[in-house]
Design a protein around this motif. Structure first.
Motif, PDB file in Angstrom:
ATOM      1  N   LEU A  74     -17.836 -10.254  14.820  1.00 13.36           N
ATOM      2  CA  LEU A  74     -18.265  -8.945  14.345  1.00 13.36           C
ATOM      3  C   LEU A  74     -17.070  -8.001  14.195  1.00 13.36           C
ATOM      4  O   LEU A  74     -16.956  -7.283  13.197  1.00 13.36           O
ATOM      5  N   LYS A  75     -16.160  -8.026  15.173  1.00 10.06           N
ATOM      6  CA  LYS A  75     -14.951  -7.192  15.080  1.00 10.06           C
ATOM      7  C   LYS A  75     -14.105  -7.596  13.885  1.00 10.06           C
ATOM      8  O   LYS A  75     -13.561  -6.744  13.176  1.00 10.06           O
ATOM      9  N   ALA A  76     -13.977  -8.901  13.657  1.00 13.66           N
ATOM     10  CA  ALA A  76     -13.169  -9.381  12.533  1.00 13.66           C
ATOM     11  C   ALA A  76     -13.791  -8.975  11.199  1.00 13.66           C
ATOM     12  O   ALA A  76     -13.075  -8.591  10.265  1.00 13.66           O
ATOM     13  N   GLU A  77     -15.103  -9.054  11.097  1.00 10.22           N
ATOM     14  CA  GLU A  77     -15.767  -8.642   9.861  1.00 10.22           C
ATOM     15  C   GLU A  77     -15.573  -7.157   9.612  1.00 10.22           C
ATOM     16  O   GLU A  77     -15.333  -6.728   8.484  1.00 10.22           O
ATOM     17  N   THR A  78     -15.646  -6.348  10.673  1.00  8.37           N
ATOM     18  CA  THR A  78     -15.433  -4.905  10.534  1.00  8.37           C
ATOM     19  C   THR A  78     -14.008  -4.620  10.092  1.00  8.37           C
ATOM     20  O   THR A  78     -13.771  -3.785   9.209  1.00  8.37           O
ATOM     21  N   ALA A  79     -13.043  -5.314  10.689  1.00  5.47           N
ATOM     22  CA  ALA A  79     -11.644  -5.120  10.303  1.00  5.47           C
ATOM     23  C   ALA A  79     -11.414  -5.566   8.864  1.00  5.47           C
ATOM     24  O   ALA A  79     -10.664  -4.916   8.126  1.00  5.47           O
ATOM     25  N   ALA A  80     -12.050  -6.648   8.449  1.00  2.00           N
ATOM     26  CA  ALA A  80     -11.903  -7.127   7.075  1.00  2.00           C
ATOM     27  C   ALA A  80     -12.455  -6.098   6.085  1.00  2.00           C
ATOM     28  O   ALA A  80     -11.851  -5.846   5.030  1.00  2.00           O
ATOM     29  N   GLU A  81     -13.574  -5.486   6.405  1.00  2.00           N
ATOM     30  CA  GLU A  81     -14.140  -4.452   5.539  1.00  2.00           C
ATOM     31  C   GLU A  81     -13.193  -3.258   5.427  1.00  2.00           C
ATOM     32  O   GLU A  81     -12.997  -2.711   4.333  1.00  2.00           O
ATOM     33  N   ARG A  82     -12.596  -2.851   6.571  1.00  2.00           N
ATOM     34  CA  ARG A  82     -11.651  -1.727   6.540  1.00  2.00           C
ATOM     35  C   ARG A  82     -10.436  -2.068   5.693  1.00  2.00           C
ATOM     36  O   ARG A  82      -9.942  -1.241   4.919  1.00  2.00           O
ATOM     37  N   LEU A  83      -9.940  -3.307   5.844  1.00  2.00           N
ATOM     38  CA  LEU A  83      -8.783  -3.708   5.044  1.00  2.00           C
ATOM     39  C   LEU A  83      -9.113  -3.730   3.551  1.00  2.00           C
ATOM     40  O   LEU A  83      -8.279  -3.354   2.723  1.00  2.00           O
ATOM     41  N   GLU A  84     -10.290  -4.162   3.202  1.00  3.50           N
ATOM     42  CA  GLU A  84     -10.696  -4.155   1.797  1.00  3.50           C
ATOM     43  C   GLU A  84     -10.729  -2.739   1.261  1.00  3.50           C
ATOM     44  O   GLU A  84     -10.291  -2.474   0.134  1.00  3.50           O
ATOM     45  N   LEU A  85     -11.225  -1.794   2.058  1.00  2.00           N
ATOM     46  CA  LEU A  85     -11.249  -0.398   1.633  1.00  2.00           C
ATOM     47  C   LEU A  85      -9.835   0.155   1.481  1.00  2.00           C
ATOM     48  O   LEU A  85      -9.540   0.890   0.524  1.00  2.00           O
ATOM     49  N   LEU A  86      -8.949  -0.196   2.414  1.00  6.38           N
ATOM     50  CA  LEU A  86      -7.577   0.282   2.326  1.00  6.38           C
ATOM     51  C   LEU A  86      -6.857  -0.280   1.104  1.00  6.38           C
ATOM     52  O   LEU A  86      -6.121   0.429   0.420  1.00  6.38           O
ATOM     53  N   VAL A  87      -7.075  -1.556   0.811  1.00  2.00           N
ATOM     54  CA  VAL A  87      -6.454  -2.151  -0.373  1.00  2.00           C
ATOM     55  C   VAL A  87      -7.009  -1.512  -1.634  1.00  2.00           C
ATOM     56  O   VAL A  87      -6.272  -1.228  -2.584  1.00  2.00           O
ATOM     57  N   ALA A  88      -8.311  -1.244  -1.648  1.00  2.00           N
ATOM     58  CA  ALA A  88      -8.902  -0.570  -2.808  1.00  2.00           C
ATOM     59  C   ALA A  88      -8.332   0.836  -2.962  1.00  2.00           C
ATOM     60  O   ALA A  88      -8.077   1.297  -4.081  1.00  2.00           O
ATOM     61  N   ALA A  89      -8.089   1.521  -1.842  1.00  2.00           N
ATOM     62  CA  ALA A  89      -7.507   2.859  -1.908  1.00  2.00           C
ATOM     63  C   ALA A  89      -6.060   2.787  -2.389  1.00  2.00           C
ATOM     64  O   ALA A  89      -5.588   3.690  -3.092  1.00  2.00           O
ATOM     65  N   LEU A  90      -5.328   1.749  -2.042  1.00  2.00           N
ATOM     66  CA  LEU A  90      -3.951   1.603  -2.518  1.00  2.00           C
ATOM     67  C   LEU A  90      -3.894   1.374  -4.015  1.00  2.00           C
ATOM     68  O   LEU A  90      -2.922   1.751  -4.677  1.00  2.00           O
ATOM     69  N   ASP A  91      -4.915   0.762  -4.576  1.00  2.00           N
ATOM     70  CA  ASP A  91      -4.932   0.545  -6.019  1.00  2.00           C
ATOM     71  C   ASP A  91      -5.046   1.863  -6.773  1.00  2.00           C
ATOM     72  O   ASP A  91      -4.614   1.969  -7.918  1.00  2.00           O
ATOM     73  N   ASP A  92      -5.619   2.887  -6.150  1.00  2.00           N
ATOM     74  CA  ASP A  92      -5.796   4.181  -6.794  1.00  2.00           C
ATOM     75  C   ASP A  92      -4.524   5.022  -6.779  1.00  2.00           C
ATOM     76  O   ASP A  92      -4.392   5.972  -7.534  1.00  2.00           O
ATOM     77  N   ILE A  93      -3.573   4.715  -5.918  1.00  2.00           N
ATOM     78  CA  ILE A  93      -2.339   5.492  -5.801  1.00  2.00           C
ATOM     79  C   ILE A  93      -1.390   5.068  -6.916  1.00  2.00           C
ATOM     80  O   ILE A  93      -1.107   3.883  -7.091  1.00  2.00           O
ATOM     81  N   PRO A  94      -0.879   6.041  -7.689  1.00  6.42           N
ATOM     82  CA  PRO A  94       0.074   5.669  -8.752  1.00  6.42           C
ATOM     83  C   PRO A  94       1.404   5.272  -8.128  1.00  6.42           C
ATOM     84  O   PRO A  94       1.854   5.841  -7.134  1.00  6.42           O
ATOM     85  N   TYR A  95       2.035   4.294  -8.723  1.00  6.40           N
ATOM     86  CA  TYR A  95       3.313   3.803  -8.214  1.00  6.40           C
ATOM     87  C   TYR A  95       4.347   3.948  -9.313  1.00  6.40           C
ATOM     88  O   TYR A  95       4.238   3.330 -10.372  1.00  6.40           O
ATOM     89  N   ASP A  96       5.316   4.800  -9.071  1.00 11.62           N
ATOM     90  CA  ASP A  96       6.408   4.991 -10.023  1.00 11.62           C
ATOM     91  C   ASP A  96       7.667   4.394  -9.422  1.00 11.62           C
ATOM     92  O   ASP A  96       8.276   4.975  -8.513  1.00 11.62           O
ATOM     93  N   ALA A  97       8.055   3.276  -9.901  1.00 14.80           N
ATOM     94  CA  ALA A  97       9.249   2.614  -9.400  1.00 14.80           C
ATOM     95  C   ALA A  97      10.476   3.260 -10.035  1.00 14.80           C
ATOM     96  O   ALA A  97      10.457   3.603 -11.217  1.00 14.80           O
ATOM     97  N   PRO A  98      11.548   3.448  -9.274  1.00 15.39           N
ATOM     98  CA  PRO A  98      12.767   4.013  -9.877  1.00 15.39           C
ATOM     99  C   PRO A  98      13.344   3.036 -10.895  1.00 15.39           C
ATOM    100  O   PRO A  98      13.187   1.825 -10.779  1.00 15.39           O
ATOM    101  N   ALA A  99      14.000   3.598 -11.884  1.00 13.59           N
ATOM    102  CA  ALA A  99      14.537   2.772 -12.961  1.00 13.59           C
ATOM    103  C   ALA A  99      15.598   1.816 -12.427  1.00 13.59           C
ATOM    104  O   ALA A  99      15.585   0.638 -12.725  1.00 13.59           O
ATOM    105  N   SER A 100      16.512   2.318 -11.625  1.00 14.71           N
ATOM    106  CA  SER A 100      17.525   1.456 -11.018  1.00 14.71           C
ATOM    107  C   SER A 100      17.936   2.097  -9.697  1.00 14.71           C
ATOM    108  O   SER A 100      17.942   3.320  -9.568  1.00 14.71           O
ATOM    109  N   PRO A 101      18.302   1.300  -8.733  1.00 11.40           N
ATOM    110  CA  PRO A 101      18.713   1.888  -7.461  1.00 11.40           C
ATOM    111  C   PRO A 101      20.044   2.617  -7.618  1.00 11.40           C
ATOM    112  O   PRO A 101      20.850   2.269  -8.472  1.00 11.40           O
ATOM    113  N   PRO A 102      20.260   3.630  -6.814  1.00 10.10           N
ATOM    114  CA  PRO A 102      21.545   4.345  -6.927  1.00 10.10           C
ATOM    115  C   PRO A 102      22.691   3.424  -6.513  1.00 10.10           C
ATOM    116  O   PRO A 102      22.515   2.555  -5.670  1.00 10.10           O
TER     117      PRO A 102
END
Length: 138
Positions: A74-102
């Motif tokens: 039951l704990k593992a299933e709850t943690a898996a659900e939370r991780l799925e929500l967190l991954v889904a929330a990460l998909d909503d965050i825009p990611y702007d990668a720098p063109a080249s490192p300094p």
């Protein structure tokens, strides 16, 4: 004829005596077997009682393990659900990668001056070797 009848009667009596002797021996063996069999039955009965108590203990341990496993699942299933929500929330965050490192600019004098003293005990062998090499190059 009487003699012949007496001979047959004597032979029959001897055969009956021999048969009775054989039956007596078999009966003696049967009573000994009965005593041995009774002891064996008593030992087996005791073993059955012990196995019954061991089986009861094993069943109670299995029940406790099942309850603990259900809780962990039951704990593992709850943690898996939370991780799925967190991954889904990460998909909503825009990611702007720098063109080249300094560019990284280090001159050799600044690196050598920041090295610790090679004679100290806190410096690893690798650091001592690097310091020795840079001094030899200079």
């Amino acid at each position: 004829m009487t003699y012949l009848a007496d001979i047959f009667l004597g032979a029959g009596a001897l055969a009956a005596a021999f048969y009775c002797m054989i039956l007596s021996r078999r009966l003696t063996r049967l009573t000994r077997l009965d005593q041995d069999l009774g002891g064996a039955i008593a030992v087996l009965s005791k073993q059955v009682d012990e196995m019954t108590s061991v089986l009861g203990a094993a069943q109670s341990a299995a029940t406790a393990s099942t309850a603990a496993l259900d809780e962990q699942t039951l704990k593992a299933e709850t943690a898996a659900e939370r991780l799925e929500l967190l991954v889904a929330a990460l998909d909503d965050i825009p990611y702007d990668a720098p063109a080249s490192p300094p560019p990284l600019r280090l001159d050799e004098s600044s690196v050598v001056s920041k090295l610790p003293d090679p004679e100290s005990a806190e410096v690893s062998v690798f650091m001592r070797h690097t310091a020795d090499r840079t001094e030899a190059e200079a």
